[in-house]
Scaffold this motif. Structure first.
Motif, PDB file in Angstrom:
ATOM      1  N   HIS A 115       0.848  -1.201   0.000  1.00 42.24           N
ATOM      2  CA  HIS A 115       0.000   0.000   0.000  1.00 42.24           C
ATOM      3  C   HIS A 115       0.883   1.251   0.000  1.00 42.24           C
ATOM      4  O   HIS A 115       1.619   1.497   0.955  1.00 42.24           O
ATOM      5  CB  HIS A 115      -0.900  -0.017   1.232  1.00 42.24           C
ATOM      6  CG  HIS A 115      -2.013   0.981   1.211  1.00 42.24           C
ATOM      7  ND1 HIS A 115      -3.207   0.781   1.878  1.00 42.24           N
ATOM      8  CD2 HIS A 115      -2.138   2.192   0.595  1.00 42.24           C
ATOM      9  CE1 HIS A 115      -3.994   1.821   1.690  1.00 42.24           C
ATOM     10  NE2 HIS A 115      -3.362   2.703   0.921  1.00 42.24           N
ATOM     11  N   SER A 119       4.108  10.049  -2.723  1.00 42.44           N
ATOM     12  CA  SER A 119       4.221  10.274  -4.167  1.00 42.44           C
ATOM     13  C   SER A 119       5.622  10.681  -4.614  1.00 42.44           C
ATOM     14  O   SER A 119       5.847  10.937  -5.794  1.00 42.44           O
ATOM     15  CB  SER A 119       3.220  11.353  -4.600  1.00 42.44           C
ATOM     16  OG  SER A 119       3.482  12.567  -3.933  1.00 42.44           O
ATOM     17  N   TRP A 146      -2.126  -1.411  -3.757  1.00 42.15           N
ATOM     18  CA  TRP A 146      -3.017  -0.338  -3.308  1.00 42.15           C
ATOM     19  C   TRP A 146      -2.241   0.977  -3.250  1.00 42.15           C
ATOM     20  O   TRP A 146      -1.009   0.997  -3.143  1.00 42.15           O
ATOM     21  CB  TRP A 146      -3.586  -0.645  -1.931  1.00 42.15           C
ATOM     22  CG  TRP A 146      -4.539  -1.809  -1.896  1.00 42.15           C
ATOM     23  CD1 TRP A 146      -4.916  -2.614  -2.929  1.00 42.15           C
ATOM     24  CD2 TRP A 146      -5.227  -2.307  -0.739  1.00 42.15           C
ATOM     25  NE1 TRP A 146      -5.802  -3.570  -2.506  1.00 42.15           N
ATOM     26  CE2 TRP A 146      -6.015  -3.411  -1.169  1.00 42.15           C
ATOM     27  CE3 TRP A 146      -5.269  -1.930   0.602  1.00 42.15           C
ATOM     28  CZ2 TRP A 146      -6.822  -4.132  -0.281  1.00 42.15           C
ATOM     29  CZ3 TRP A 146      -6.077  -2.650   1.485  1.00 42.15           C
ATOM     30  CH2 TRP A 146      -6.847  -3.729   1.048  1.00 42.15           C
ATOM     31  N   ALA A 147      -2.970   2.090  -3.319  1.00 39.92           N
ATOM     32  CA  ALA A 147      -2.369   3.420  -3.198  1.00 39.92           C
ATOM     33  C   ALA A 147      -3.401   4.381  -2.638  1.00 39.92           C
ATOM     34  O   ALA A 147      -4.613   4.185  -2.816  1.00 39.92           O
ATOM     35  CB  ALA A 147      -1.861   3.916  -4.547  1.00 39.92           C
ATOM     36  N   CYS A 148      -2.919   5.423  -1.981  1.00 35.70           N
ATOM     37  CA  CYS A 148      -3.830   6.387  -1.361  1.00 35.70           C
ATOM     38  C   CYS A 148      -4.334   7.437  -2.350  1.00 35.70           C
ATOM     39  O   CYS A 148      -5.292   8.143  -2.059  1.00 35.70           O
ATOM     40  CB  CYS A 148      -3.159   7.063  -0.166  1.00 35.70           C
ATOM     41  SG  CYS A 148      -1.710   8.042  -0.592  1.00 35.70           S
ATOM     42  N   SER A 149      -3.681   7.534  -3.512  1.00 38.86           N
ATOM     43  CA  SER A 149      -4.096   8.520  -4.519  1.00 38.86           C
ATOM     44  C   SER A 149      -3.482   8.122  -5.859  1.00 38.86           C
ATOM     45  O   SER A 149      -2.521   7.343  -5.902  1.00 38.86           O
ATOM     46  CB  SER A 149      -3.622   9.925  -4.132  1.00 38.86           C
ATOM     47  OG  SER A 149      -2.206  10.019  -4.218  1.00 38.86           O
ATOM     48  N   PRO A 150      -3.981   8.672  -6.961  1.00 33.76           N
ATOM     49  CA  PRO A 150      -3.388   8.378  -8.266  1.00 33.76           C
ATOM     50  C   PRO A 150      -1.910   8.739  -8.347  1.00 33.76           C
ATOM     51  O   PRO A 150      -1.108   7.995  -8.925  1.00 33.76           O
ATOM     52  CB  PRO A 150      -4.235   9.226  -9.228  1.00 33.76           C
ATOM     53  CG  PRO A 150      -5.568   9.323  -8.553  1.00 33.76           C
ATOM     54  CD  PRO A 150      -5.250   9.431  -7.088  1.00 33.76           C
ATOM     55  N   ALA A 153       0.164   6.188  -6.702  1.00 30.69           N
ATOM     56  CA  ALA A 153       0.232   4.974  -7.510  1.00 30.69           C
ATOM     57  C   ALA A 153       1.264   5.110  -8.625  1.00 30.69           C
ATOM     58  O   ALA A 153       2.071   4.199  -8.862  1.00 30.69           O
ATOM     59  CB  ALA A 153      -1.142   4.674  -8.108  1.00 30.69           C
ATOM     60  N   ILE A 167      -7.295   2.246  -5.541  1.00 33.85           N
ATOM     61  CA  ILE A 167      -7.149   3.477  -4.751  1.00 33.85           C
ATOM     62  C   ILE A 167      -7.988   3.361  -3.481  1.00 33.85           C
ATOM     63  O   ILE A 167      -9.199   3.137  -3.539  1.00 33.85           O
ATOM     64  CB  ILE A 167      -7.588   4.721  -5.561  1.00 33.85           C
ATOM     65  CG1 ILE A 167      -6.774   4.844  -6.851  1.00 33.85           C
ATOM     66  CG2 ILE A 167      -7.439   5.982  -4.705  1.00 33.85           C
ATOM     67  CD1 ILE A 167      -5.287   5.017  -6.662  1.00 33.85           C
ATOM     68  N   LYS A 169      -9.042   5.511  -0.336  1.00 36.72           N
ATOM     69  CA  LYS A 169      -9.036   6.901   0.146  1.00 36.72           C
ATOM     70  C   LYS A 169      -8.705   6.972   1.636  1.00 36.72           C
ATOM     71  O   LYS A 169      -9.161   6.147   2.424  1.00 36.72           O
ATOM     72  CB  LYS A 169     -10.392   7.549  -0.132  1.00 36.72           C
ATOM     73  CG  LYS A 169     -10.669   7.751  -1.614  1.00 36.72           C
ATOM     74  CD  LYS A 169     -11.980   8.472  -1.854  1.00 36.72           C
ATOM     75  CE  LYS A 169     -12.175   8.742  -3.355  1.00 36.72           C
ATOM     76  NZ  LYS A 169     -13.440   9.431  -3.642  1.00 36.72           N
TER      77      LYS A 169
END
Length: 368
Positions: A115, A119, A146-150, A153, A167, A169
């Protein structure tokens, strides 16, 4: 019961730690159980709360302090406990260390989630090199991405993995950060803030958060508005550097360092405006919490992405804009009223950043 081994809790009460505890407190614990693997022998953030939730907390030595001991302890842990877990969920700011995933695979944990919570690289050159190297290998060890935002990612994963990225949030608990007039009065009295324009910043004292630029802004503002205070809530490696710079600019009397604080609602309520000039973020909890308080926010376009601007009293500027531009906007926004709590809740729910609405979504991703 679905048993998850979570990596991501440290001794620092930061964004990742807040994100994990906010969700886990609301999960159905009869169906999903978290235990925690931590790379420190110190007390970790929310440790007492986690024990109350009947979570086990396993601790190993930090790799950078004792590499051989770290390797031995980590291998022993997975050899002994891996069979107890259905899943490992690794929450990190970079891919500099993927040992947890490698050993999880070696010892048979079937589902392995990585995760991304950042960025850009926030560490030294060596960790940047390791991140780039492991970026090409992460698909060998992780099963879920997984990622918290584009933007988080894009930095974390190669192009061929982007179609697999989910994503998640960084939704927040609005009750935890809502405006409290009594706390505002108490803290403003305690720190002699009444009559001052109070600019606040919450976050690690680290070059990523750009507190040095905040001092340049304050220096510009003090010349026109002497009754002004800047409050830094948090701890970190750059504290002494920030103190020295404040003295060089002769604004040390206008700067307050509170250290790490648990009462985020109280401090947000104390501020008149939230300054958030980060050089980069993934999806910052601090920016969402400030908006959750209804507080006027002035942030860099690297700190809060467009999709996370939820309230009307948020202004996004570029770090290339002049100090005077930042100063003028902060002065203007410092005079604005907070957004009403009901409107804040509506804005957060609509955008998917209200924790109670978001919990079932994340819970389903573990169950699924």
């Amino acid at each position: 019961m679905y048993k998850v081994l979570v990596f991501g809790m440290t001794s620092n009460m930061g964004g990742i730690e807040s994100f994990i505890i906010s969700y886990y407190k609301r999960f159905d614990h009869s169906k999903i159980h978290f235990d925690f693997l931590c790379n420190t022998h110190d007390k970790v953030a929310y440790e007492d709360e986690l024990h109350k939730l009947h979570s086990k907390i396993f601790k190993v030595t930090m790799r950078s302090k004792h590499p051989l001991r770290y390797k031995s302890e980590l291998n022993s842990f997975f050899k002994r406990y891996a069979a107890d877990y259905d899943c490992i969920w690794v929450n990190v700011n970079s891919l500099a260390n993927i040992d947890y995933l490698k050993l999880a695979k070696k010892y048979g944990i079937k589902r392995r989630i990585i995760h991304s919570h950042n960025s850009q690289n926030m560490d030294g050159k060596l960790r940047a090199i390791l991140h780039d190297y492991n970026k090409k290998r992460i698909s060998k060890y992780a099963t879920d991405f997984w990622a918290c935002s584009p933007s988080a990612a894009v930095w974390f994963y190669d192009k061929d993995l982007m179609s697999k990225v989910v994503i998640i949030k960084n939704s927040i608990d609005l009750d935890r950060v809502r405006f409290d007039g009594n706390k505002r009065k108490q803290l403003r009295n305690k720190y002699n803030l009444d009559g001052n324009l109070v600019i606040g910043n919450i976050g690690r004292l680290h070059f990523q958060k750009n507190q040095m630029f905040s001092l340049e802004i304050l220096s510009s503002m003090v010349k026109k508005t002497p009754k002004i205070k800047m409050v830094f809530v948090g701890s970190g490696p750059d504290k002494e550097k920030i103190i020295r710079r404040a003295k060089e600019l002769k604004i040390e009397k206008n700067v307050i360092f509170t250290g790490a604080q648990k009462d985020i609602s109280g401090w947000l309520s104390t501020f008149d405006v939230f300054l958030f000039p980060s050089k980069f973020e993934g999806l910052p909890i601090a920016g969402l919490e400030a908006q959750g308080n209804g507080l006027p926010v002035v942030a860099s376009n690297n700190a809060i992405p467009k999709e996370a601007v939820l309230n009307s009293n948020v202004k996004i500027l570029s770090l290339n804009d002049s100090v005077s531009t930042w100063s003028n906007v902060i002065n203007q926004f410092g005079q604005l009223n907070r957004i009403n709590a009901n409107i804040v809740k509506m804005n957060f729910k609509k955008a998917g950043y209200e924790i109670n609405a978001a919990v079932p979504i994340l819970e389903a991703k573990f169950k699924g």
